[in-house]
Enzyme design. Structure first.
Site, short mmCIF file in Angstrom:
data_model
loop_
_atom_site.label_atom_id
_atom_site.label_comp_id
_atom_site.label_asym_id
_atom_site.label_seq_id
_atom_site.Cartn_x
_atom_site.Cartn_y
_atom_site.Cartn_z
N HIS A 69 -5.84 -2.73 -5.67
CA HIS A 69 -5.70 -1.35 -6.13
C HIS A 69 -7.02 -0.85 -6.70
O HIS A 69 -7.81 -1.61 -7.24
CB HIS A 69 -4.56 -1.19 -7.14
CG HIS A 69 -4.40 -2.35 -8.06
ND1 HIS A 69 -3.50 -3.35 -7.83
CD2 HIS A 69 -5.07 -2.68 -9.18
CE1 HIS A 69 -3.61 -4.24 -8.77
NE2 HIS A 69 -4.54 -3.86 -9.61
N ASP A 93 0.81 -1.22 0.00
CA ASP A 93 0.00 0.00 0.00
C ASP A 93 0.84 1.27 0.00
O ASP A 93 0.46 2.29 0.57
CB ASP A 93 -0.97 0.00 1.20
CG ASP A 93 -1.80 -1.26 1.23
OD1 ASP A 93 -2.24 -1.69 0.15
OD2 ASP A 93 -1.98 -1.84 2.32
P1 GDP Z 1 -0.58 -0.07 -3.66
O1 GDP Z 1 -1.17 -1.29 -3.09
O2 GDP Z 1 0.88 0.10 -3.35
O3 GDP Z 1 -0.87 0.12 -5.12
O4 GDP Z 1 -1.29 1.14 -2.92
P2 GDP Z 1 -2.86 1.27 -2.62
O5 GDP Z 1 -3.57 1.52 -3.90
O6 GDP Z 1 -3.33 0.17 -1.77
O7 GDP Z 1 -2.88 2.59 -1.73
C1 GDP Z 1 -2.49 3.76 -2.23
C2 GDP Z 1 -3.65 4.75 -2.18
O8 GDP Z 1 -3.11 6.02 -2.07
C3 GDP Z 1 -4.49 4.76 -3.44
O9 GDP Z 1 -5.82 5.05 -3.09
C4 GDP Z 1 -3.90 5.89 -4.26
O10 GDP Z 1 -4.82 6.54 -5.09
C5 GDP Z 1 -3.43 6.83 -3.18
N1 GDP Z 1 -2.21 7.57 -3.52
C6 GDP Z 1 -1.14 7.15 -4.24
N2 GDP Z 1 -0.19 8.11 -4.28
C7 GDP Z 1 -0.66 9.14 -3.55
C8 GDP Z 1 -0.12 10.41 -3.19
O11 GDP Z 1 0.99 10.79 -3.54
N3 GDP Z 1 -0.92 11.20 -2.38
C9 GDP Z 1 -2.14 10.81 -1.96
N4 GDP Z 1 -2.83 11.64 -1.17
N5 GDP Z 1 -2.67 9.63 -2.29
C10 GDP Z 1 -1.95 8.80 -3.07
MG MG Z 2 -2.77 -2.00 -1.91
#
Ligand code: GDP
Ligand code: MG
Length: 446
Positions: A43, A13
């Site tokens: 995601h 995440d």
């Molecule tokens: P992953 O599992 O590594 O792909 O991450 P997740 O999708 O589970 O969690 C990341 C969340 O943070 C998602 O809802 C993204 O849209 C959001 N996100 C990603 N990068 C950023 C950022 O730079 N700032 C903010 N506020 N949200 C972000």
């Molecule tokens: Mg995730």
């Protein structure tokens, strides 16, 4: 042409999906592939005003020209995959014609989810707790652990076997009796009847699996051959491999075991998980993703747990609720010991969610751990010791205020935010190539 890798440096995440999306938007990649894990990743993909949560399909699904691959190192729930594909098709997104599933991938069988549930109860019982109280390993209950275990102990079923009814039938005749032994043992240990934890019938399993095998047939292929062709081609056919979870959920992270996932999550797993021979000329950039703070779900050693009013603030602003389980994620300050160790698995880093730390007056970073009054600067060798560690915050820096989500150049970030980034670069010894300042595609600084 090169194979670039996105890998999480924390406990998943980190925001890997958003980076995959930004990288694919450059148009140089023809493939987005996964190489480990299964439907335990999560995601969110936005289609118009609809939000879809995907677990198996790579994050780049919205890039219509990109081929999507599920590598042989993955563990695939074919029913879950069909659901995801059908959801996407309903929204007008063609995936069937560009989804390639490695015939060598092992499957999550319907019984694996049942085993996942039951085995975690045995673990919890052994320590006199309930699963909900942290007695088990906090699995996502998607059958990932049992499916990997069965695959390794040679009681798994591959995609190639599933799509050949005669082979499938023969496999079930061998596999099901083995699984049923486990089920009978679990029934006895947990005092469950055969209705509550039913033994598997070979005939019923075959009837259930045959149609899903037919559905999967057009997508099953020797993915490694297609990827090799791309990697050897002289034209622009780049491959982007996307890791699931992160360094400290890897089954080989000593300090996390057994509070981890069932696969190797680091960049080490890429070649094996794609079924490719390792060739150094194919490796492009290995991008490690670091969230500006860290999160975990479940029973993890988290000495830097925030625990004050900023816990709720970060959770809220960062939307820290699990995409797979909906569980609240625990938020923690960065830990230099973990960062340094994880960054060995990448060449450059990408920091995400810096915007979430805006309006935090004092941001600490742990630089050492203390166990029984002994400070040390290496990670402990066992989860048990790690659980008892306290942090020493060698860094305590003032934060910044003001909206940074519209900033596009790192040099334009507030001074304190730049200092924070410089500290991360120094701890990891790696160059920062991008900084996320919001969830949208354009919300990042270079
Ligand atoms: P992953 O599992 O590594 O792909 O991450 P997740 O999708 O589970 O969690 C990341 C969340 O943070 C998602 O809802 C993204 O849209 C959001 N996100 C990603 N990068 C950023 C950022 O730079 N700032 C903010 N506020 N949200 C972000
Ligand atoms: Mg995730």
């Amino acid at each position: 042409m090169p194979l670039d890798i996105i890998t999480g440096l924390q406990r998943g995440d980190e925001g890997k999906g958003a980076i995959v999306d930004r990288m694919l938007a450059t148009g140089v990649y023809s493939w987005n592939v996964r190489f480990q894990g299964g439907a335990n990743a999560g995601h969110t993909v936005t289609v118009g005003d609809q939000k879809l949560i995907l677990h198996l399909i790579p994050s780049g699904v919205m890039h219509k020209k990109v081929e999507l691959g599920l590598g042989q190192g993955m563990i695939i729930d074919p029913f879950g995959l069909r659901e995801e594909v059908e959801q996407l098709v309903k929204l007008g997104i063609d995936v069937i014609n560009r989804l390639y599933v490695s015939s060598g991938a092992k499957l999550v069988m319907p019984w694996d989810k049942m085993l996942d549930w039951a085995i975690d109860r045995v673990r919890a019982k052994a320590v006199g707790k309930k699963v909900e109280e942290g007695g088990g390993v906090a699995t996502t209950q998607r059958g990932i652990g049992p499916a990997y275990a069965n695959a390794i102990s040679r009681d798994g079923i591959t995609v190639a076997q599933l799509i050949r009814p005669k082979v499938l039938e023969k496999r079930l005749e061998v596999v099901v009796p083995v699984i049923n032994c486990t089920i009978r043992g679990l029934q006895q240990e947990l005092g469950l009847s055969n209705d509550e934890l039913p033994e598997i019938s070979i005939a019923e399993a075959f009837e259930q699996l045959k149609p899903i095998g037919e559905w999967l047939t057009p997508m099953a292929c020797q993915l490694h051959n297609l990827l090799r062709e791309s990697l050897m081609s002289v034209s622009d056919k780049w491959v982007l491999a996307e890791g699931g979870q992160g360094r400290f959920l890897s089954v080989d992270a000593l300090c996390s075991y057994p509070s981890c996932t069932s696969s190797i999550t680091t960049s080490n797993a890429v070649f094996a998980g794609l079924g490719l021979e390792m060739k150094k000329e194919w490796i492009g950039k290995i991008i490690g993703v670091v969230k500006a703070y860290q999160t975990a779900v479940g029973n993890h050693p988290m000495p830097t747990y925030i625990g004050n009013e900023y816990q709720a603030q970060i959770q809220e602003v960062g939307g820290e609720f699990g995409a797979t389980t909906g569980r609240k994620r625990d938020c923690c300050w960065l830990n230099a010991l973990e960062l340094r160790e994880a960054a060995r698995f990448c060449d450059v880093i990408y920091v995400t969610k810096l915007d979430v730390l805006t309006n935090i007056p004092l941001i600490p970073i742990a630089t050492a751990l203390v166990l029984n009054d002994d400070p040390f600067t290496e990670l402990p060798e066992t989860w048990d010791e790690y659980m008892q560690c306290h942090p020493l915050y060698g860094i305590n820096m003032p934060g910044w205020t003001g909206d940074i989500s519209g900033i596009r150049k790192t040099e334009d970030l507030p001074r304190q935010a730049r200092i924070y980034l410089a500290k991360i670069a120094r701890i990891t010894g790696k160059r920062i190539i991008g900084v996320g300042v919001g969830p949208e595609r354009e919300q990042y600084c270079t």
